[in-house]
Design a protein around this motif. Structure first.
Motif, mmCIF file in Angstrom:
data_model
loop_
_atom_site.group_PDB
_atom_site.id
_atom_site.type_symbol
_atom_site.label_atom_id
_atom_site.label_comp_id
_atom_site.label_asym_id
_atom_site.label_seq_id
_atom_site.Cartn_x
_atom_site.Cartn_y
_atom_site.Cartn_z
ATOM 1 N N LEU A 35 0.829 -1.211 0.000
ATOM 2 C CA LEU A 35 0.000 0.000 0.000
ATOM 3 C C LEU A 35 0.863 1.261 0.000
ATOM 4 C CD1 LEU A 35 -2.762 -1.118 2.531
ATOM 5 C CD2 LEU A 35 -2.999 -0.862 0.062
ATOM 6 N N PHE A 36 1.934 1.270 0.813
ATOM 7 C CA PHE A 36 2.825 2.428 0.829
ATOM 8 C C PHE A 36 3.544 2.596 -0.504
ATOM 9 C CE2 PHE A 36 2.602 2.234 5.547
ATOM 10 C CZ PHE A 36 2.328 3.577 5.784
ATOM 11 N N MET A 37 3.864 1.482 -1.161
ATOM 12 C CA MET A 37 4.527 1.553 -2.457
ATOM 13 C C MET A 37 3.685 2.292 -3.496
ATOM 14 S SD MET A 37 6.283 -2.187 -2.989
ATOM 15 C CE MET A 37 7.938 -2.538 -2.406
ATOM 16 N N LEU A 38 2.385 2.130 -3.415
ATOM 17 C CA LEU A 38 1.514 2.768 -4.400
ATOM 18 C C LEU A 38 1.672 4.288 -4.416
ATOM 19 C CD1 LEU A 38 -1.779 0.707 -3.890
ATOM 20 C CD2 LEU A 38 -0.120 0.509 -5.757
ATOM 21 N N ASP A 39 2.114 4.850 -3.284
ATOM 22 C CA ASP A 39 2.265 6.299 -3.186
ATOM 23 C C ASP A 39 3.724 6.721 -3.152
ATOM 24 O OD1 ASP A 39 0.984 8.848 -3.029
ATOM 25 O OD2 ASP A 39 1.566 8.955 -0.907
ATOM 26 N N THR A 40 4.627 5.805 -3.532
ATOM 27 C CA THR A 40 6.058 6.110 -3.563
ATOM 28 C C THR A 40 6.534 5.961 -4.998
ATOM 29 O OG1 THR A 40 6.279 5.215 -1.321
ATOM 30 C CG2 THR A 40 8.306 5.568 -2.577
ATOM 31 N N ARG A 41 6.890 7.054 -5.632
ATOM 32 C CA ARG A 41 7.077 7.072 -7.083
ATOM 33 C C ARG A 41 8.036 5.996 -7.622
ATOM 34 N NH1 ARG A 41 5.750 10.667 -10.859
ATOM 35 N NH2 ARG A 41 5.030 12.108 -9.259
ATOM 36 N N PRO A 42 9.244 5.814 -7.076
ATOM 37 C CA PRO A 42 10.152 4.853 -7.721
ATOM 38 C C PRO A 42 9.634 3.424 -7.726
ATOM 39 C CG PRO A 42 11.336 6.296 -6.215
ATOM 40 C CD PRO A 42 9.890 6.495 -5.946
ATOM 41 N N VAL A 43 8.870 3.045 -6.706
ATOM 42 C CA VAL A 43 8.430 1.643 -6.590
ATOM 43 C C VAL A 43 6.928 1.503 -6.784
ATOM 44 C CG1 VAL A 43 10.341 0.962 -5.101
ATOM 45 C CG2 VAL A 43 8.262 1.913 -4.082
ATOM 46 N N ALA A 44 6.249 2.574 -7.199
ATOM 47 C CA ALA A 44 4.799 2.505 -7.371
ATOM 48 C C ALA A 44 4.367 1.429 -8.370
ATOM 49 C CB ALA A 44 4.254 3.867 -7.784
ATOM 50 N N PRO A 45 5.069 1.249 -9.497
ATOM 51 C CA PRO A 45 4.652 0.179 -10.418
ATOM 52 C C PRO A 45 4.711 -1.208 -9.783
ATOM 53 C CG PRO A 45 6.075 1.733 -11.558
ATOM 54 C CD PRO A 45 6.132 2.091 -10.110
ATOM 55 N N PHE A 46 5.729 -1.460 -8.942
ATOM 56 C CA PHE A 46 5.790 -2.775 -8.301
ATOM 57 C C PHE A 46 4.649 -2.939 -7.307
ATOM 58 C CE2 PHE A 46 7.075 -5.605 -4.860
ATOM 59 C CZ PHE A 46 7.309 -6.765 -5.583
ATOM 60 N N GLY A 47 4.324 -1.901 -6.575
ATOM 61 C CA GLY A 47 3.169 -1.984 -5.683
ATOM 62 C C GLY A 47 1.891 -2.272 -6.456
ATOM 63 N N ALA A 48 1.776 -1.666 -7.639
ATOM 64 C CA ALA A 48 0.607 -1.915 -8.489
ATOM 65 C C ALA A 48 0.609 -3.330 -9.049
ATOM 66 C CB ALA A 48 0.578 -0.904 -9.631
ATOM 67 N N LEU A 49 1.765 -3.957 -9.122
ATOM 68 C CA LEU A 49 1.848 -5.357 -9.553
ATOM 69 C C LEU A 49 1.541 -6.300 -8.394
ATOM 70 C CD1 LEU A 49 4.723 -6.978 -11.618
ATOM 71 C CD2 LEU A 49 3.879 -8.055 -9.545
ATOM 72 N N ALA A 50 2.175 -6.070 -7.245
ATOM 73 C CA ALA A 50 2.108 -7.021 -6.138
ATOM 74 C C ALA A 50 0.727 -7.109 -5.515
ATOM 75 C CB ALA A 50 3.134 -6.624 -5.070
ATOM 76 N N LEU A 51 0.078 -5.968 -5.286
ATOM 77 C CA LEU A 51 -1.194 -5.977 -4.570
ATOM 78 C C LEU A 51 -2.288 -6.721 -5.338
ATOM 79 C CD1 LEU A 51 -2.475 -5.056 -1.959
ATOM 80 C CD2 LEU A 51 -3.153 -2.935 -3.089
ATOM 81 N N PRO A 52 -2.529 -6.436 -6.630
ATOM 82 C CA PRO A 52 -3.571 -7.195 -7.340
ATOM 83 C C PRO A 52 -3.217 -8.655 -7.552
ATOM 84 C CG PRO A 52 -2.461 -5.686 -8.838
ATOM 85 C CD PRO A 52 -1.987 -5.344 -7.465
ATOM 86 N N ALA A 53 -1.939 -8.969 -7.778
ATOM 87 C CA ALA A 53 -1.552 -10.370 -7.974
ATOM 88 C C ALA A 53 -1.787 -11.174 -6.700
ATOM 89 C CB ALA A 53 -0.091 -10.460 -8.398
ATOM 90 N N ALA A 54 -1.351 -10.648 -5.563
ATOM 91 C CA ALA A 54 -1.535 -11.353 -4.292
ATOM 92 C C ALA A 54 -3.008 -11.488 -3.950
ATOM 93 C CB ALA A 54 -0.794 -10.613 -3.177
ATOM 94 N N THR A 55 -3.784 -10.434 -4.201
ATOM 95 C CA THR A 55 -5.216 -10.477 -3.905
ATOM 96 C C THR A 55 -5.935 -11.478 -4.795
ATOM 97 O OG1 THR A 55 -5.146 -8.149 -3.233
ATOM 98 C CG2 THR A 55 -7.307 -9.099 -3.711
ATOM 99 N N ALA A 56 -5.616 -11.457 -6.087
ATOM 100 C CA ALA A 56 -6.289 -12.358 -7.028
ATOM 101 C C ALA A 56 -6.032 -13.819 -6.678
ATOM 102 C CB ALA A 56 -5.818 -12.058 -8.450
#
Length: 493
Positions: A200-221
């Motif tokens: 969740l914090f990654m989503l609002d941190t520019r350098p790692v935001a894409p990875f946060g956008a990858l990890a959260l939906p993949a883990a949830t799905a």
């Protein structure tokens, strides 16, 4: 001889687990630093689900390795823009359905990643075409295999039993709570909370935001798909958490990144103390039980290896073999023998594991249409039918049976008056010592005690094992005593 520590050491170089760990190191090093990536690898190895998959990888460890390396290559491509990296990432992601169909839902993560990626948005069409073509290569090979094996490219192994028809049902919310509880306790422990917070914090941190956008939906799905599956999660965490294990590197990477960012704001002494507490907490949470569960599964894997070597020695290639499904699952990897469905010799098939009071619109796990004409006939009258089918399929006149329990008796009942003759005896390794356990799922391990040498071998395993670590490898109708015999049964004329 206890080989668990040897197997633990080999986990660093074995094909699947070694690839996963190297991929995780590459992934976390790009999120944090090399030293923190090494720390993350150490913490990942303390996870008991990971240890169990090292001993018995089946499909889950390869999926985890493919997905983790794909994620690492995506991050590398985001930094460098080198086309071969995204091409290889696409190929690895495309191979996931060929290993395990349900885990295709993990690909929602890379899809969201590309939507959030600045480099993908600025990429020219040739780069996108390379990535898409690489992804489609293993997918096309899989569809071709389905066409050849099942007569239509859209059919899969699941279509034989129709399991896909019971994906959503009234059990969903109950299973979702069970999976969440297991992730928070025996599955990931403190890493689960820290990992979710890190994503969740990654989503609002520019350098790692894409990875946060990858990890959260993949883990949830991944959790949602297996919660929707009709099969009820058992109490043993290893049996359930293996389905979610391909997403574990995401939680460990996000949790490591969150700890890394937090320590940066502290002075050096406090930072070292925080790291030490985090490592000690995670290791103590799962370390002892993880090693104990790993020891059990490595022992069971050793049993499979002993049986496979004996079958190679005493059973000719391409012979008909009938054994417990777990033994057949081991032998089928070698393509050396023609394996017979045990259900053809049983009075009825086991009922599926479904929640109490819930009905499903199919007969899960079995293609009863193939066995119906046998099941409609008493076992004692199936001999000629079975012999005809087996001869037609294999061209052989003998059936080898690996069992001393009810399965061999059922074969003799069907082939009466023919009796099976013993051709070999497989000495099984002695039952390991079990720690005496107290607390939830054997959380407190104290004095060691030897198992008894008398009685049925699988009953001895079950009686001596701590709660939550019940062996399931030789249950049902095998129920053998040590040693395990191999029988040769002539097919009736």
């Amino acid at each position: 001889m206890d080989h668990s520590w040897r197997i633990l050491a080999l986990s660093w170089v074995s094909t699947n687990s070694g690839d996963l760990q190297l991929g995780f190191y590459s992934l976390m090093a790009r999120l944090t630093s090399r030293s923190w990536a090494l720390l993350g690898m150490i913490l990942l190895v303390t996870n008991h689900t990971f240890l169990c998959r090292v001993a018995n990888p089946v499909a889950h460890m390869p999926v985890a390795a493919l997905f983790t390396w794909g994620c690492a290559l995506l991050l590398a491509w985001e930094e460098t823009g080198t086309p071969w990296r995204i091409a290889l990432a696409g190929f690895l992601f495309g191979a996931i359905p060929a290993v395990r169909y349900p885990d295709s839902v993990l690909l929602v993560g890379p899809f969201v990643y590309l939507l959030r990626s600045n480099r993908w948005g600025l990429s020219e069409w040739p780069v996108r075409r390379i990535a898409l073509s690489s992804f489609l290569v293993p997918v096309a090979l899989l569809l071709l295999r389905n066409q050849v094996g099942f007569g239509a490219f859209w059919r899969t192994g699941y279509s034989i039993s129709g399991e896909q028809s019971a994906l959503i049902g009234p059990w969903f919310w109950t299973h979702l709570v069970q999976y969440s509880r297991l992730l928070l306790t025996n599955g990931l422990g403190p890493v689960f909370v820290a990992g979710v917070m890190g994503m969740l914090f990654m989503l609002d941190t520019r350098p790692v935001a894409p990875f946060g956008a990858l990890a959260l939906p993949a883990a949830t799905a991944q959790v949602l798909v297996y919660a929707a599956y009709y099969w009820a999660p058992p109490e043993t965490p290893e049996d359930t958490m293996r389905f979610i294990m391909p997403t574990f590197p995401l939680y460990f990477a996000a949790a490591g990144w969150l700890l890394w960012r937090s320590v940066q704001a502290l002075n050096q002494r406090i930072g070292v103390l925080v790291i030490a507490v985090a490592v000690a907490l995670q290791a103590s949470w799962q370390g002892l039980n993880g090693l104990h569960q790993f020891r059990l599964i490595s022992y069971q894997t050793g049993i499979n290896r002993v049986i496979e070597e004996a079958v190679r020695k005493y059973v000719p290639a391409q012979s008909l073999v009938l054994a417990h499904p777990t033994i057949e699952a081991t032998l089928e990897y070698f393509w050396n023998w023609k394996l017979v469905e045990p259900g053809a010799f049983l009075p009825a098939l086991d009922e599926p594991m479904v929640p109490e009071g819930v009905t499903v619109p199919f007969e899960p796990g079995r293609d009863r249409s193939r066995l119906r004409r046998f099941l409609e006939v008493p076992v004692a009258k199936r001999g000629s039918m079975l012999a005809k089918e087996l001869r037609k399929w294999s061209g052989r006149d003998e059936l080898y049976v690996i069992s001393q329990g009810n399965l061999r008796l059922k074969v003799e009942e069907a082939f009466a008056p023919i009796q099976c003759s013993q051709v070999a005896s497989i000495p099984l390794p002695p039952v390991p010592w079990w720690p005496r356990s107290e607390g939830h799922l054997g959380a407190a391990l104290d004095a060691a005690q030897p198992a008894q040498s008398e009685g049925s071998w699988d009953q001895e395993l079950r009686a001596g094992a701590p709660p939550g670590l019940i062996p399931t490898i030789f249950l049902d109708f095998l129920n053998v005593r040590n040693p395990l015999p191999i029988y040769r049964c002539a097919l009736p004329k």
